[in-house]
Every structure is written in C-alpha cells, then in structure tokens.
Scaffold this motif. Structure first.
Motif, PDB file in Angstrom:
ATOM      1  N   MET A 134     -29.594  24.736  27.863  1.00  0.00           N
ATOM      2  CA  MET A 134     -30.400  24.164  26.997  1.00  0.00           C
ATOM      3  C   MET A 134     -31.482  25.287  26.189  1.00  0.00           C
ATOM      4  O   MET A 134     -31.594  25.102  25.130  1.00  0.00           O
ATOM      5  CB  MET A 134     -31.164  23.118  27.754  1.00  0.00           C
ATOM      6  CG  MET A 134     -32.130  22.497  26.869  1.00  0.00           C
ATOM      7  SD  MET A 134     -31.404  21.135  25.732  1.00  0.00           S
ATOM      8  CE  MET A 134     -30.817  20.086  26.910  1.00  0.00           C
ATOM      9  N   LEU A 135     -31.939  25.966  26.938  1.00  0.00           N
ATOM     10  CA  LEU A 135     -32.924  27.003  26.504  1.00  0.00           C
ATOM     11  C   LEU A 135     -32.198  27.950  25.304  1.00  0.00           C
ATOM     12  O   LEU A 135     -32.900  28.301  24.216  1.00  0.00           O
ATOM     13  CB  LEU A 135     -33.568  28.086  27.478  1.00  0.00           C
ATOM     14  CG  LEU A 135     -34.522  29.086  27.247  1.00  0.00           C
ATOM     15  CD1 LEU A 135     -35.849  28.667  26.473  1.00  0.00           C
ATOM     16  CD2 LEU A 135     -34.933  29.848  28.469  1.00  0.00           C
ATOM     17  N   VAL A 136     -31.064  28.673  25.691  1.00  0.00           N
ATOM     18  CA  VAL A 136     -30.501  29.522  24.924  1.00  0.00           C
ATOM     19  C   VAL A 136     -29.934  28.731  23.619  1.00  0.00           C
ATOM     20  O   VAL A 136     -30.103  29.106  22.423  1.00  0.00           O
ATOM     21  CB  VAL A 136     -29.092  30.107  25.564  1.00  0.00           C
ATOM     22  CG1 VAL A 136     -28.321  30.804  24.529  1.00  0.00           C
ATOM     23  CG2 VAL A 136     -29.802  31.041  26.678  1.00  0.00           C
ATOM     24  N   ALA A 137     -29.457  27.542  23.809  1.00  0.00           N
ATOM     25  CA  ALA A 137     -28.872  26.536  22.743  1.00  0.00           C
ATOM     26  C   ALA A 137     -30.171  26.235  21.554  1.00  0.00           C
ATOM     27  O   ALA A 137     -29.677  26.628  20.248  1.00  0.00           O
ATOM     28  CB  ALA A 137     -28.058  25.340  23.169  1.00  0.00           C
ATOM     29  N   PHE A 138     -31.224  25.781  21.894  1.00  0.00           N
ATOM     30  CA  PHE A 138     -32.115  25.369  21.153  1.00  0.00           C
ATOM     31  C   PHE A 138     -32.815  26.706  20.460  1.00  0.00           C
ATOM     32  O   PHE A 138     -33.435  26.551  19.517  1.00  0.00           O
ATOM     33  CB  PHE A 138     -33.146  24.715  21.966  1.00  0.00           C
ATOM     34  CG  PHE A 138     -32.772  23.249  21.683  1.00  0.00           C
ATOM     35  CD1 PHE A 138     -33.363  22.361  20.709  1.00  0.00           C
ATOM     36  CD2 PHE A 138     -31.981  22.637  22.680  1.00  0.00           C
ATOM     37  CE1 PHE A 138     -33.081  20.958  20.732  1.00  0.00           C
ATOM     38  CE2 PHE A 138     -31.725  21.054  22.690  1.00  0.00           C
ATOM     39  CZ  PHE A 138     -32.192  20.327  21.607  1.00  0.00           C
ATOM     40  N   SER A 139     -32.783  27.874  21.302  1.00  0.00           N
ATOM     41  CA  SER A 139     -33.429  29.045  20.675  1.00  0.00           C
ATOM     42  C   SER A 139     -32.766  29.529  19.543  1.00  0.00           C
ATOM     43  O   SER A 139     -33.015  29.683  18.512  1.00  0.00           O
ATOM     44  CB  SER A 139     -33.450  30.091  21.857  1.00  0.00           C
ATOM     45  OG  SER A 139     -34.372  29.648  22.779  1.00  0.00           O
ATOM     46  N   LEU A 140     -31.353  29.447  19.715  1.00  0.00           N
ATOM     47  CA  LEU A 140     -30.352  29.907  18.662  1.00  0.00           C
ATOM     48  C   LEU A 140     -30.485  28.934  17.362  1.00  0.00           C
ATOM     49  O   LEU A 140     -30.432  29.459  16.400  1.00  0.00           O
ATOM     50  CB  LEU A 140     -28.886  29.983  19.227  1.00  0.00           C
ATOM     51  CG  LEU A 140     -28.687  31.126  20.146  1.00  0.00           C
ATOM     52  CD1 LEU A 140     -27.237  31.069  20.623  1.00  0.00           C
ATOM     53  CD2 LEU A 140     -29.088  32.596  19.582  1.00  0.00           C
ATOM     54  N   PHE A 141     -30.618  27.714  17.672  1.00  0.00           N
ATOM     55  CA  PHE A 141     -30.733  26.711  16.718  1.00  0.00           C
ATOM     56  C   PHE A 141     -31.958  26.943  15.989  1.00  0.00           C
ATOM     57  O   PHE A 141     -31.965  26.756  14.704  1.00  0.00           O
ATOM     58  CB  PHE A 141     -30.759  25.297  17.168  1.00  0.00           C
ATOM     59  CG  PHE A 141     -30.706  24.177  16.288  1.00  0.00           C
ATOM     60  CD1 PHE A 141     -29.825  23.953  15.088  1.00  0.00           C
ATOM     61  CD2 PHE A 141     -32.035  23.576  16.040  1.00  0.00           C
ATOM     62  CE1 PHE A 141     -29.981  22.976  14.296  1.00  0.00           C
ATOM     63  CE2 PHE A 141     -32.114  22.491  15.143  1.00  0.00           C
ATOM     64  CZ  PHE A 141     -31.131  22.478  14.252  1.00  0.00           C
ATOM     65  N   PHE A 142     -32.931  27.116  16.505  1.00  0.00           N
ATOM     66  CA  PHE A 142     -34.417  27.403  15.720  1.00  0.00           C
ATOM     67  C   PHE A 142     -34.401  28.455  15.106  1.00  0.00           C
ATOM     68  O   PHE A 142     -35.081  28.489  13.876  1.00  0.00           O
ATOM     69  CB  PHE A 142     -35.523  27.409  16.895  1.00  0.00           C
ATOM     70  CG  PHE A 142     -35.848  25.892  17.356  1.00  0.00           C
ATOM     71  CD1 PHE A 142     -35.965  24.690  16.444  1.00  0.00           C
ATOM     72  CD2 PHE A 142     -36.121  25.908  18.810  1.00  0.00           C
ATOM     73  CE1 PHE A 142     -36.215  23.574  17.298  1.00  0.00           C
ATOM     74  CE2 PHE A 142     -36.470  24.631  19.412  1.00  0.00           C
ATOM     75  CZ  PHE A 142     -36.413  23.242  18.385  1.00  0.00           C
ATOM     76  N   LEU A 143     -33.945  29.480  15.687  1.00  0.00           N
ATOM     77  CA  LEU A 143     -33.435  30.845  15.095  1.00  0.00           C
ATOM     78  C   LEU A 143     -33.016  30.701  13.358  1.00  0.00           C
ATOM     79  O   LEU A 143     -33.038  31.297  12.469  1.00  0.00           O
ATOM     80  CB  LEU A 143     -33.010  31.716  15.807  1.00  0.00           C
ATOM     81  CG  LEU A 143     -32.687  33.228  15.071  1.00  0.00           C
ATOM     82  CD1 LEU A 143     -34.030  33.992  14.917  1.00  0.00           C
ATOM     83  CD2 LEU A 143     -32.047  34.180  16.168  1.00  0.00           C
ATOM     84  N   ALA A 144     -31.678  29.978  13.643  1.00  0.00           N
ATOM     85  CA  ALA A 144     -30.970  29.399  12.470  1.00  0.00           C
ATOM     86  C   ALA A 144     -31.835  28.982  11.331  1.00  0.00           C
ATOM     87  O   ALA A 144     -31.609  29.020  10.258  1.00  0.00           O
ATOM     88  CB  ALA A 144     -29.563  28.823  12.946  1.00  0.00           C
ATOM     89  N   VAL A 145     -32.725  28.186  12.035  1.00  0.00           N
ATOM     90  CA  VAL A 145     -33.554  26.943  11.158  1.00  0.00           C
ATOM     91  C   VAL A 145     -34.481  27.795  10.149  1.00  0.00           C
ATOM     92  O   VAL A 145     -34.626  27.588   8.920  1.00  0.00           O
ATOM     93  CB  VAL A 145     -34.240  25.847  11.903  1.00  0.00           C
ATOM     94  CG1 VAL A 145     -35.548  25.445  10.834  1.00  0.00           C
ATOM     95  CG2 VAL A 145     -33.314  24.834  12.283  1.00  0.00           C
TER      96      VAL A 145
END
Length: 226
Positions: free
Chosen positions: A101-112
């Motif tokens: 969960m931490l890695v998934a949302f971190s990458l998503f926020f980075l993409a945003v």
C-alpha cells in the motif's frame, strides 16, 4: 423535455460525482485493507472525517454549487496523503501487506506531482510527463492487486492458525476432562472400598455382639437350672 433536463443535470455533475465516488471508495478500501479501526485508530477516525467532507461535497454539488463543489473535492482529496503515514504505522506493527500500500500510493502521488508540474510548466512536455499519470495509475493498480492477494493469503494463514489453535484448545480440554474423570473415578472407587471395609467391620462387630448375647442367654439358663 424532462429527460433532456435530467440528462443535462447529471451531465453537469458527472465529473464531480466520479471524483466523490473515487475518493470515498479509496477511503473505504484503505480502512478495510489496513484494518485501521484496530491497527491505527487515529487514522481511522481521521478518514471518517474525510468521508463526512465528501458527503457535504455531494450535497453542495446536488444543490448546484458546482465551482464550490469542485474546490471541496480537491481539498478533501488531500486527505488521501494520510495513507502514507497510516501505511507506515501499520507496517511497523508487522503487517507486510501495508508495504505494498505504501509503495503503490507513493508512486501514484509521485505521478500526480510530475503531471501537475508538467501542467504548470515546471517540467517539459515529453512522453514521460505526458503519460506519468497513466503509468502511475497502472503501477498502483498492479501493486494493490498484489497487496490484495498477499492480504488474502495472510487471512488464510491466520484462519488456518486459528483453527489449529482451536483444535489444540479442544484437545487440551478433552485431556483435562479425561484426567478429571479419572481422578473422580479413582476417588469414588477409593471411597467405595473404604465404605465396604467399614461395613465389613460393622458386620463382624454385630456378629460378635450376637454371639456374646447368645452366650449370656445360655449362661442365664444354666444359672436358673442350677
């Protein structure tokens, strides 16, 4: 026409409703997946406040305040950032699935962030910044799918462990019950033997008393004859 007016009303608000639906489902998923009600009570209550914000936004949008609703959606969506510290806290408690969960949302926020920087002109327009949001969303879905599978496997292991523990306790209870029955039977048998021994002593005493009584009667008869 009523149908056209209804479609127009929904069409004006469709983007807002999609944003509200996406935000609320994300919060429900995070709460359930990380089990925040038990593992991170503070974040669980905070996300419930965010849900209230989405509900108020829904009412504002239905009332026709579309610009205000759009702003409220953007502000309320910032609460999703709390997924990162919540995941860290749950991971520190030993839950491996929280790492996904931490890695998934971190990458998503980075993409945003990359996509937003491109829109504001802080980053150049190229193939990387153009598809940053799509790539981040895709990676997030993949990682969350892996996390969900890992969570299911962990739940299966916990369920199997719980069944084993229940079986162990059941066997232990059976052993204790059997031992208690054996002790009780042994005490009953011992008590019965003691009672039988006392009864035997009483019978012997009664026989001696009867014999003595017969002898006394016989002596009295002989004395009277003499």
């Amino acid at each position: 026409m009523p149908g056209l007016e209804s479609t127009s009303w929904l069409g004006l608000r469709l983007v807002h409703f999609v944003g509200i639906f996406s935000g609320t489902t994300t919060i429900f998923f995070v709460n359930r997946f990380l089990d925040l009600a038990r593992n991170a009570r503070g974040y669980y209550l905070t996300f419930n406040v965010v849900l209230v914000g989405y509900f108020l936004t829904f009412l504002v949008v239905c009332a026709g305040e579309l610009n205000a609703g759009y702003s409220m959606i953007n502000v309320t969506a910032l609460g999703a950032v709390l997924v990162l510290p919540a995941s860290i806290q749950v991971r520190r408690q030993g839950h491996k699935s929280a790492l996904f969960m931490l890695v998934a949302f971190s990458l998503f926020f980075l993409a945003v962030i990359v996509f937003s920087a491109k829109e504001f002109g802080w980053l150049p327009h190229n193939v990387y910044t153009k598809y940053a949001m799509s790539f981040g969303s895709m990676v997030e879905v993949v990682l969350l799918s892996i996390a969900l599978a890992d969570r299911i496997n962990q739940l299966k292991k916990d369920s199997a462990k719980a069944r084993e523990e229940q079986l162990r306790v059941s066997r232990l209870n059976e052993k204790i019950t059997r031992e208690q029955n054996e002790v009780l039977e042994r005490r009953v048998r011992q008590r019965t033997e003691e009672l039988e021994e006392r009864n035997g002593s009483l019978r012997a005493a009664l026989e001696e008393l009867k014999l003595a009584q017969d002898q006394l009667v016989q002596s009295e008869k002989l004395a009277s004859i003499g």
